[in-house]
Design a protein around this motif. Structure first.
Motif, PDB file in Angstrom:
ATOM      1  N   UNK A   1       0.837  -1.191   0.000  1.00 38.11           N
ATOM      2  CA  UNK A   1       0.000   0.000   0.000  1.00 38.11           C
ATOM      3  C   UNK A   1       0.876   1.246   0.000  1.00 38.11           C
ATOM      4  N   UNK A   2       0.367   2.323  -0.635  1.00 42.67           N
ATOM      5  CA  UNK A   2       1.117   3.570  -0.763  1.00 42.67           C
ATOM      6  C   UNK A   2       0.312   4.707  -0.135  1.00 42.67           C
ATOM      7  N   UNK A   3       0.966   5.502   0.719  1.00 40.47           N
ATOM      8  CA  UNK A   3       0.348   6.717   1.257  1.00 40.47           C
ATOM      9  C   UNK A   3       0.987   7.901   0.552  1.00 40.47           C
ATOM     10  N   UNK A   4       0.157   8.713  -0.104  1.00 41.13           N
ATOM     11  CA  UNK A   4       0.646   9.876  -0.855  1.00 41.13           C
ATOM     12  C   UNK A   4       0.349  11.150  -0.072  1.00 41.13           C
ATOM     13  N   UNK A   5       1.383  11.948   0.168  1.00 39.45           N
ATOM     14  CA  UNK A   5       1.188  13.217   0.884  1.00 39.45           C
ATOM     15  C   UNK A   5       2.222  14.229   0.421  1.00 39.45           C
ATOM     16  N   UNK A   6       2.119  15.435   0.954  1.00 38.70           N
ATOM     17  CA  UNK A   6       3.013  16.511   0.536  1.00 38.70           C
ATOM     18  C   UNK A   6       4.001  16.872   1.634  1.00 38.70           C
ATOM     19  N   UNK A   7       5.254  17.149   1.256  1.00 39.61           N
ATOM     20  CA  UNK A   7       6.246  17.651   2.204  1.00 39.61           C
ATOM     21  C   UNK A   7       6.017  19.146   2.413  1.00 39.61           C
ATOM     22  N   UNK A   8       6.281  19.649   3.620  1.00 40.94           N
ATOM     23  CA  UNK A   8       6.138  21.078   3.871  1.00 40.94           C
ATOM     24  C   UNK A   8       4.719  21.468   4.242  1.00 40.94           C
ATOM     25  N   UNK A   9       4.306  22.663   3.824  1.00 42.99           N
ATOM     26  CA  UNK A   9       3.042  23.243   4.296  1.00 42.99           C
ATOM     27  C   UNK A   9       1.818  22.820   3.494  1.00 42.99           C
TER      28      UNK A   9
ATOM     29  N   UNK B   1      -1.670   6.644 -11.049  1.00 42.26           N
ATOM     30  CA  UNK B   1      -2.193   6.293  -9.718  1.00 42.26           C
ATOM     31  C   UNK B   1      -3.194   5.152  -9.848  1.00 42.26           C
ATOM     32  N   UNK B   2      -4.055   5.220 -10.853  1.00 42.80           N
ATOM     33  CA  UNK B   2      -5.046   4.165 -11.058  1.00 42.80           C
ATOM     34  C   UNK B   2      -4.411   2.909 -11.652  1.00 42.80           C
ATOM     35  N   UNK B   3      -3.377   3.105 -12.475  1.00 41.13           N
ATOM     36  CA  UNK B   3      -2.703   1.970 -13.097  1.00 41.13           C
ATOM     37  C   UNK B   3      -1.945   1.141 -12.061  1.00 41.13           C
ATOM     38  N   UNK B   4      -1.514   1.778 -10.986  1.00 43.04           N
ATOM     39  CA  UNK B   4      -0.799   1.081  -9.904  1.00 43.04           C
ATOM     40  C   UNK B   4      -1.750   0.078  -9.250  1.00 43.04           C
ATOM     41  N   UNK B   5      -1.339  -1.185  -9.186  1.00 39.74           N
ATOM     42  CA  UNK B   5      -2.213  -2.220  -8.614  1.00 39.74           C
ATOM     43  C   UNK B   5      -2.444  -2.002  -7.118  1.00 39.74           C
ATOM     44  N   UNK B   6      -1.437  -1.477  -6.440  1.00 42.74           N
ATOM     45  CA  UNK B   6      -1.521  -1.288  -4.984  1.00 42.74           C
ATOM     46  C   UNK B   6      -2.393  -0.056  -4.688  1.00 42.74           C
ATOM     47  N   UNK B   7      -3.223  -0.125  -3.631  1.00 38.80           N
ATOM     48  CA  UNK B   7      -4.047   1.040  -3.279  1.00 38.80           C
ATOM     49  C   UNK B   7      -3.184   2.252  -2.923  1.00 38.80           C
ATOM     50  N   UNK B   8      -3.679   3.432  -3.292  1.00 37.57           N
ATOM     51  CA  UNK B   8      -2.996   4.691  -2.974  1.00 37.57           C
ATOM     52  C   UNK B   8      -3.933   5.529  -2.110  1.00 37.57           C
ATOM     53  N   UNK B   9      -3.490   5.823  -0.884  1.00 41.37           N
ATOM     54  CA  UNK B   9      -4.249   6.657   0.039  1.00 41.37           C
ATOM     55  C   UNK B   9      -3.668   8.061   0.008  1.00 41.37           C
ATOM     56  N   UNK B  10      -4.501   9.059  -0.233  1.00 43.50           N
ATOM     57  CA  UNK B  10      -4.053  10.456  -0.204  1.00 43.50           C
ATOM     58  C   UNK B  10      -4.312  11.027   1.189  1.00 43.50           C
ATOM     59  N   UNK B  11      -3.287  11.667   1.768  1.00 38.94           N
ATOM     60  CA  UNK B  11      -3.414  12.344   3.065  1.00 38.94           C
ATOM     61  C   UNK B  11      -3.076  13.816   2.834  1.00 38.94           C
ATOM     62  N   UNK B  12      -4.109  14.664   2.814  1.00 42.21           N
ATOM     63  CA  UNK B  12      -3.964  16.054   2.369  1.00 42.21           C
ATOM     64  C   UNK B  12      -3.931  17.014   3.552  1.00 42.21           C
ATOM     65  N   UNK B  13      -2.938  17.891   3.549  1.00 44.06           N
ATOM     66  CA  UNK B  13      -2.934  19.018   4.488  1.00 44.06           C
ATOM     67  C   UNK B  13      -2.588  20.276   3.691  1.00 44.06           C
TER      68      UNK B  13
END
Length: 273
Positions: A55-63, A105-117
């Motif tokens: 599984x992949x968690x996608x987020x942003x560095x910084x603010x 992101x959709x082509x990736x077989x593993x789920x991608x969770x977005x964590x947005x701030x």
């Protein structure tokens, strides 16, 4: 593992099957540069092919999560010359390339969770809508901003957002380009849950991600694949598709292990995919 200019891949604990992918241009609000569009699909493909990743968690560095496309990269788009047909064809190919980077992101077989701030604007929303599960902090804010730059959004928001928040909401957000809050995003269904702080979100998303990553990877990747395909199929064809899928995947060591673990009242342990 490959080093990127615009991204960073982190495995926070050595035995974890959860990997973190960071948009990593914090001094630019993680604005999407030309490098990003070539690196993002490569990073996702590498994570997809890595058997240690479930599984992949996608987020942003910084603010911020992502403040949209880097405006400096739009200059070249407007400098066409010569045959209008040829310059138009060239621009179309370029747009298709950018679209493909987000669709990775959709082509990736593993789920991608977005964590947005922080901010999730323009191209950030394109990426967000391609993710499988979406969360944000209370202070996150969103905008389908392209209309304010005299652009029709073309990297996936107009195609994916209506199915997530409803056609009427998507039309209103895309035509106004207005900023909306994390709580409004939750109300519309753009995110599943909002958290009071980034620290709380990171902790809770981490626990949820580990929970999914501990499940049968065959079942998890199959669930993502079938749900995605079913969006574009009638009910009858969707049912037919999952029947065919499971005729190939259902009889597995994972099924045997899941049943044994349930019977023995223990946690199942699944092989890597």
């Amino acid at each position: 593992m490959e080093q990127f200019k615009t991204l960073e891949i982190v495995q926070k604990t050595p035995s974890s099957r959860v990997f973190h992918l960071y948009l990593n241009r914090p001094s630019h609000g993680n604005a999407l540069s030309p490098d990003f569009f070539s690196e993002f699909p490569r990073a996702l493909a590498a994570l997809d092919q890595n058997p240690d990743v479930n599984l992949i968690v996608l987020s942003g560095a910084g603010k911020h999560f992502c403040t949209g496309i880097d405006l400096s990269s739009l200059g070249s788009v407007n400098s066409h010359s010569g045959d209008r047909g040829r310059s138009g064809e060239k621009l179309r190919r370029h747009i298709k390339f950018l679209q493909d980077s987000v669709t990775a992101v959709e082509r990736c077989r593993k789920p991608v969770i977005a964590a947005v701030h922080g901010g999730c604007i323009g191209g950030g929303v394109d990426i967000l809508t391609a993710c499988d599960i979406r969360f944000c902090t209370e202070d996150a804010f969103f905008s389908v901003k392209e209309v304010d730059l005299a652009i029709t959004a073309d990297l996936g928001t107009l195609q994916r957002l209506p199915a997530i928040v409803g056609y009427g909401n998507a039309m209103e957000l895309a035509l106004t380009g207005r900023r909306f809050s994390g709580s409004e995003a939750k109300e519309m269904g753009l995110v599943s849950k909002i958290f009071s702080s980034k620290g709380e979100m990171d902790k809770e998303v981490g626990l949820l991600a580990e929970g999914i990553a501990a499940k049968s990877p065959l079942a998890v990747t199959g669930t993502k694949a079938v749900l995605q395909r079913s969006r574009d199929l009638s009910l009858e064809l969707g049912l037919d598709y999952v029947a065919t899928w499971n005729s190939a995947m259902l009889v597995s060591d994972d099924l045997t292990e899941a049943v044994s673990a349930h019977t023995q009242k223990r946690k199942p342990v699944f092989a890597k995919l």
